[in-house]
Design an enzyme around this catalytic site. Structure first.
Site, PDB file in Angstrom:
ATOM      1  N   ASN A  65      14.020  -3.520 -21.214  1.00 17.65           N
ATOM      2  CA  ASN A  65      12.933  -2.581 -20.962  1.00 17.65           C
ATOM      3  C   ASN A  65      11.567  -3.207 -21.223  1.00 17.65           C
ATOM      4  O   ASN A  65      11.383  -3.923 -22.214  1.00 17.65           O
ATOM      5  CB  ASN A  65      13.097  -1.335 -21.840  1.00 17.65           C
ATOM      6  CG  ASN A  65      14.394  -0.598 -21.543  1.00 17.65           C
ATOM      7  OD1 ASN A  65      14.836  -0.550 -20.398  1.00 17.65           O
ATOM      8  ND2 ASN A  65      15.008  -0.041 -22.567  1.00 17.65           N
TER       9      ASN A  65
ATOM     10  N   SER B 157      18.223  -1.613 -24.598  1.00 20.63           N
ATOM     11  CA  SER B 157      18.526  -0.197 -24.769  1.00 20.63           C
ATOM     12  C   SER B 157      19.421  -0.004 -25.980  1.00 20.63           C
ATOM     13  O   SER B 157      20.264  -0.848 -26.292  1.00 20.63           O
ATOM     14  CB  SER B 157      19.215   0.334 -23.512  1.00 20.63           C
ATOM     15  OG  SER B 157      19.799   1.593 -23.743  1.00 20.63           O
TER      16      SER B 157
ATOM     17  N   GLU C  20       4.792  -0.528 -21.184  1.00 17.54           N
ATOM     18  CA  GLU C  20       4.799   0.932 -21.236  1.00 17.54           C
ATOM     19  C   GLU C  20       3.886   1.439 -22.345  1.00 17.54           C
ATOM     20  O   GLU C  20       3.196   2.453 -22.196  1.00 17.54           O
ATOM     21  CB  GLU C  20       6.226   1.439 -21.427  1.00 17.54           C
ATOM     22  CG  GLU C  20       7.111   1.192 -20.201  1.00 17.54           C
ATOM     23  CD  GLU C  20       8.573   1.524 -20.460  1.00 17.54           C
ATOM     24  OE1 GLU C  20       8.887   2.031 -21.553  1.00 17.54           O
ATOM     25  OE2 GLU C  20       9.393   1.258 -19.564  1.00 17.54           O
TER      26      GLU C  20
ATOM     27  N   LYS D  29      20.327  -3.434 -20.302  1.00 16.16           N
ATOM     28  CA  LYS D  29      18.926  -3.077 -20.070  1.00 16.16           C
ATOM     29  C   LYS D  29      17.966  -4.058 -20.750  1.00 16.16           C
ATOM     30  O   LYS D  29      18.221  -4.541 -21.850  1.00 16.16           O
ATOM     31  CB  LYS D  29      18.644  -1.670 -20.610  1.00 16.16           C
ATOM     32  CG  LYS D  29      19.356  -0.551 -19.886  1.00 16.16           C
ATOM     33  CD  LYS D  29      18.761  -0.298 -18.516  1.00 16.16           C
ATOM     34  CE  LYS D  29      17.369   0.259 -18.592  1.00 16.16           C
ATOM     35  NZ  LYS D  29      17.284   1.547 -19.293  1.00 16.16           N
TER      36      LYS D  29
ATOM     37  N   THR E 144       0.873  -1.165   0.000  1.00 13.64           N
ATOM     38  CA  THR E 144       0.000   0.000   0.000  1.00 13.64           C
ATOM     39  C   THR E 144       0.913   1.219   0.000  1.00 13.64           C
ATOM     40  O   THR E 144       1.994   1.183   0.609  1.00 13.64           O
ATOM     41  CB  THR E 144      -0.923   0.051   1.232  1.00 13.64           C
ATOM     42  OG1 THR E 144      -0.126   0.184   2.419  1.00 13.64           O
ATOM     43  CG2 THR E 144      -1.773  -1.204   1.346  1.00 13.64           C
ATOM     44  N   HIS E 145       0.522   2.252  -0.701  1.00 12.59           N
ATOM     45  CA  HIS E 145       1.362   3.449  -0.855  1.00 12.59           C
ATOM     46  C   HIS E 145       2.735   3.081  -1.438  1.00 12.59           C
ATOM     47  O   HIS E 145       3.730   3.773  -1.199  1.00 12.59           O
ATOM     48  CB  HIS E 145       1.556   4.171   0.485  1.00 12.59           C
ATOM     49  CG  HIS E 145       0.276   4.516   1.180  1.00 12.59           C
ATOM     50  ND1 HIS E 145      -0.470   5.626   0.864  1.00 12.59           N
ATOM     51  CD2 HIS E 145      -0.407   3.867   2.156  1.00 12.59           C
ATOM     52  CE1 HIS E 145      -1.554   5.668   1.625  1.00 12.59           C
ATOM     53  NE2 HIS E 145      -1.538   4.605   2.410  1.00 12.59           N
TER      54      HIS E 145
ATOM     55  N   GLN F 215     -20.158  13.342 -37.465  1.00 12.17           N
ATOM     56  CA  GLN F 215     -19.286  12.419 -38.197  1.00 12.17           C
ATOM     57  C   GLN F 215     -17.953  12.224 -37.460  1.00 12.17           C
ATOM     58  O   GLN F 215     -17.237  11.250 -37.712  1.00 12.17           O
ATOM     59  CB  GLN F 215     -19.025  12.922 -39.616  1.00 12.17           C
ATOM     60  CG  GLN F 215     -18.112  14.138 -39.701  1.00 12.17           C
ATOM     61  CD  GLN F 215     -17.853  14.554 -41.144  1.00 12.17           C
ATOM     62  OE1 GLN F 215     -18.382  13.968 -42.087  1.00 12.17           O
ATOM     63  NE2 GLN F 215     -17.020  15.561 -41.315  1.00 12.17           N
TER      64      GLN F 215
ATOM     65  N   TYR G 189     -29.720  16.009 -36.299  1.00 12.91           N
ATOM     66  CA  TYR G 189     -28.417  15.754 -36.914  1.00 12.91           C
ATOM     67  C   TYR G 189     -27.652  17.036 -37.231  1.00 12.91           C
ATOM     68  O   TYR G 189     -28.213  18.024 -37.697  1.00 12.91           O
ATOM     69  CB  TYR G 189     -28.572  14.940 -38.207  1.00 12.91           C
ATOM     70  CG  TYR G 189     -27.223  14.557 -38.773  1.00 12.91           C
ATOM     71  CD1 TYR G 189     -26.463  13.554 -38.181  1.00 12.91           C
ATOM     72  CD2 TYR G 189     -26.687  15.243 -39.865  1.00 12.91           C
ATOM     73  CE1 TYR G 189     -25.211  13.233 -38.660  1.00 12.91           C
ATOM     74  CE2 TYR G 189     -25.438  14.924 -40.356  1.00 12.91           C
ATOM     75  CZ  TYR G 189     -24.691  13.921 -39.746  1.00 12.91           C
ATOM     76  OH  TYR G 189     -23.452  13.603 -40.222  1.00 12.91           O
TER      77      TYR G 189
END
Length: 309
Positions: free
Chosen positions: A135, A127, A140, A133, A5-6, A172, A167
């Site tokens: 990723n 990377s 993401e 790395k 939590t937090h 559209q 209308y």
């Protein structure tokens, strides 16, 4: 594994319980989608330009033949109604919010600092500069696509909010965002499925991340079972944590004598409070993290998934 939590270690939970926390959220989205489909699948056909038609067309029969669940009954409303777009994108935005939070958890858990999971090479990239790395690009991108979905929904609301009755050509603008929104959500589902089905789990890292301080509440619960009000037990368990900090030792290194100095009601059996497995198994009420509670949640979710749409 640690439950947070937090974004701070809070209490031990099962990995399966974490999975089910997101499964439950997605199951709610499935139920909402079923409701949206039933609510918006109404036919506007036969309403003419705005005033209806003079040829006694059987709108009910036509709607039934085409698979609609009902009619939009007022012709002036029907030609301007875009609730089916707005509600679809509201649902899609809600779904993408859930998928974004799921992705964020896995981004954190796959980081070097946590190491709880490892993404398959198919769903991660290296990377361009740093060869060490790995990723979480797929996650993401899912997190980023959620913003796109929210924007499409909000944009159409702004377009429609000031239009006069019936209308207008502005309507559209509902077509392009809807099509892209549906594709974005569908693609996100496929990517998320791929990420999850190829994920490598590291239980050893999860166990290593557990800390005795996460069992502080167990001391309060221990005292509650001895008839101590929880408020008092919570205060006493806080003093146990404080004592460990003052002595610069983990909480599980405190002696029984030290614990008794905090409160005389701590007995020989208090050491059982420092067992992670026991702490998890005690949370056996519906919705908890014990094995029995987890299995109960699985059964409930299977019923939701198997229900007729």
């Amino acid at each position: 594994m640690p439950g947070y939590t937090h974004l701070q270690k809070a209490q031990p939970v099962r990995w399966s319980h974490w999975l089910l926390s997101h499964t439950t959220a997605f199951a709610s989205e499935l139920e909402r989608l079923r409701e949206v489909i039933a609510r918006v699948n109404r036919s506007p056909l036969g309403c003419g330009a705005l005033a209806g038609n003079p040829f006694k067309i059987d709108r009910v029969a036509m709607a039934k033949e085409l698979g609609f669940d009902g009619l939009l009954y007022n012709s002036m409303n029907a030609v301007a109604d875009r609730d089916f777009v707005l509600e679809t994108m509201q649902w899609g935005s809600s779904f993408m919010l859930k998928i974004s939070r799921w992705a964020e958890d896995l981004i954190i858990y796959s980081s070097l600092e946590f190491g709880f999971v490892r993404l398959a090479d198919t769903y991660s990239t290296g990377s361009s500069l740093m060869p060490q790395k790995k990723n979480a690009d797929s996650l993401e991108l899912l997190r980023g696509k959620s913003g796109r979905a929210f924007g499409q929904m909000a944009g159409l609301f702004c377009t429609i909010k000031g239009l006069p009755t019936t209308y207008n050509k502005d309507l559209q603008e509902s077509v392009e965002p809807l099509l892209d929104h549906v594709k974005t959500v569908a693609d996100s589902m496929q990517i998320a499925t791929g990420v999850l089905s190829t994920l490598t789990i590291h239980p050893d890292k999860m166990l290593a991340a557990l800390a005795p301080e996460m069992l502080a509440t167990e001391f309060a619960d221990y005292l509650v079972r001895k008839g101590v009000p929880f408020r008092e037990g919570h205060h006493i368990s806080g003093r146990v944590v404080q004592l460990a900090e003052q002595n610069s030792v983990p909480m599980d290194k405190l002696t029984l004598g030290q614990l008794k100095e905090v409160d005389s009601r701590f007995g020989e059996d208090v050491q059982s409070c420092l067992d992670y497995e026991r702490a998890v198994e005690l949370k056996d009420a519906t919705g908890g993290t014990s094995k029995s509670a987890v299995k109960e949640q699985i059964a409930v979710l299977k019923k939701i998934l198997g229900a007729s749409p």
